[in-house]
Design a protein around this motif. Structure first.
Motif, short mmCIF file in Angstrom:
data_model
loop_
_atom_site.label_atom_id
_atom_site.label_comp_id
_atom_site.label_asym_id
_atom_site.label_seq_id
_atom_site.Cartn_x
_atom_site.Cartn_y
_atom_site.Cartn_z
N ARG A 125 0.81 -1.24 0.02
CA ARG A 125 0.06 -0.07 -0.03
C ARG A 125 0.99 1.26 -0.03
O ARG A 125 1.71 1.30 0.59
N SER A 126 0.47 2.13 -0.71
CA SER A 126 1.24 3.51 -0.96
C SER A 126 0.17 4.57 -1.06
O SER A 126 -0.95 4.55 -1.26
N ILE A 127 1.05 5.75 -1.17
CA ILE A 127 0.12 6.75 -1.51
C ILE A 127 0.64 7.46 -2.99
O ILE A 127 1.77 7.77 -2.82
N TYR A 128 -0.26 7.52 -3.86
CA TYR A 128 -0.06 8.40 -5.13
C TYR A 128 -0.21 9.80 -5.15
O TYR A 128 -1.17 10.13 -4.67
N GLN A 129 0.80 10.47 -5.59
CA GLN A 129 0.70 11.92 -5.59
C GLN A 129 0.86 12.30 -6.92
O GLN A 129 1.96 12.01 -7.59
N SER A 130 -0.02 12.90 -7.53
CA SER A 130 -0.22 13.49 -9.05
C SER A 130 -0.49 15.15 -8.93
O SER A 130 -1.45 15.39 -8.57
N LEU A 131 0.43 16.09 -9.02
CA LEU A 131 0.28 17.29 -9.14
C LEU A 131 -0.18 17.59 -7.63
O LEU A 131 0.49 17.40 -6.45
N ASN A 132 -1.60 18.23 -7.47
CA ASN A 132 -2.26 18.34 -6.25
C ASN A 132 -2.81 17.33 -5.74
O ASN A 132 -3.58 17.67 -4.61
N SER A 133 -3.21 16.27 -6.37
CA SER A 133 -4.13 15.10 -5.87
C SER A 133 -3.03 14.15 -4.99
O SER A 133 -2.01 13.77 -5.43
#
Length: 180
Positions: A125-133
């Motif tokens: 499990r991870s957190i995906y960050q794309s620009l501001n999301s």
């Protein structure tokens, strides 16, 4: 009444079989490295923003995707594929994610075989960050070694879609072959 019950059971069994064996009608082949894997007919090779992967395939909505990476390291010739698979630890994978600026929490990690080659399977499990999301993702991946090369095929989806997508993602991983 018996006919209706039998028909319902056969439909349920057919539905389960279909879920476990998704249509993997397309194949990605890299003739230079000998790597190949199947993916669903409704998916396509997608353009990457950073070209960090050898190839990325994804569904139309972009909710599920799989990425293939490969790399060379001369020291790998000194150990067998079995030794590599048995020596890799969850902390090694977590450290690689940290180097890339991401945190990963390992849920499952084990030695396995992919195409009769020793490999490591992990789920995380991870957190995906794309620009501001930012949104939670779950990933499944296999890592295997051949000669001085490491191949990683990883698939991911949004955490909320993981249970439904997991059978397809696992079948993609199981289809990985190296033809050299």
């Amino acid at each position: 009444m018996k006919k209706i019950i039998c028909m319902v059971i056969s439909l349920l069994v057919a539905g389960v079989s279909h879920a476990e064996q998704p249509d993997l009608g397309k194949i990605y082949v890299d003739s230079a490295t000998g790597v190949a894997f199947n993916f669903p007919s409704s998916w396509a090779v997608r353009q990457q923003r950073t070209n960090a992967f050898q190839v990325m395939v994804a569904n139309q909505r972009g909710l599920e995707s799989c990425m293939l990476t490969s790399g060379h390291q001369a020291d790998l010739r000194k150990i067998t594929s079995d030794q590599f698979a048995n020596s890799l630890r969850p902390s090694d994978v977590v450290a690689l994610f940290k180097q890339g600026g991401s945190d990963l929490s390992i849920v499952d990690f084990r030695a396995t075989k992919i195409g009769n080659r020793p490999a490591v399977y992990y789920e995380g499990r991870s957190i995906y960050q794309s620009l501001n999301s930012r949104f939670p993702i779950q990933t499944v991946a296999v890592i295997l070694k051949l000669d001085d090369r490491i191949f990683t095929l990883g698939c991911l989806t949004h955490e909320s879609a993981f249970a439904e997508a997991k059978p397809t993602l696992l079948n993609i991983l199981k289809s990985l072959t190296i033809r050299l």
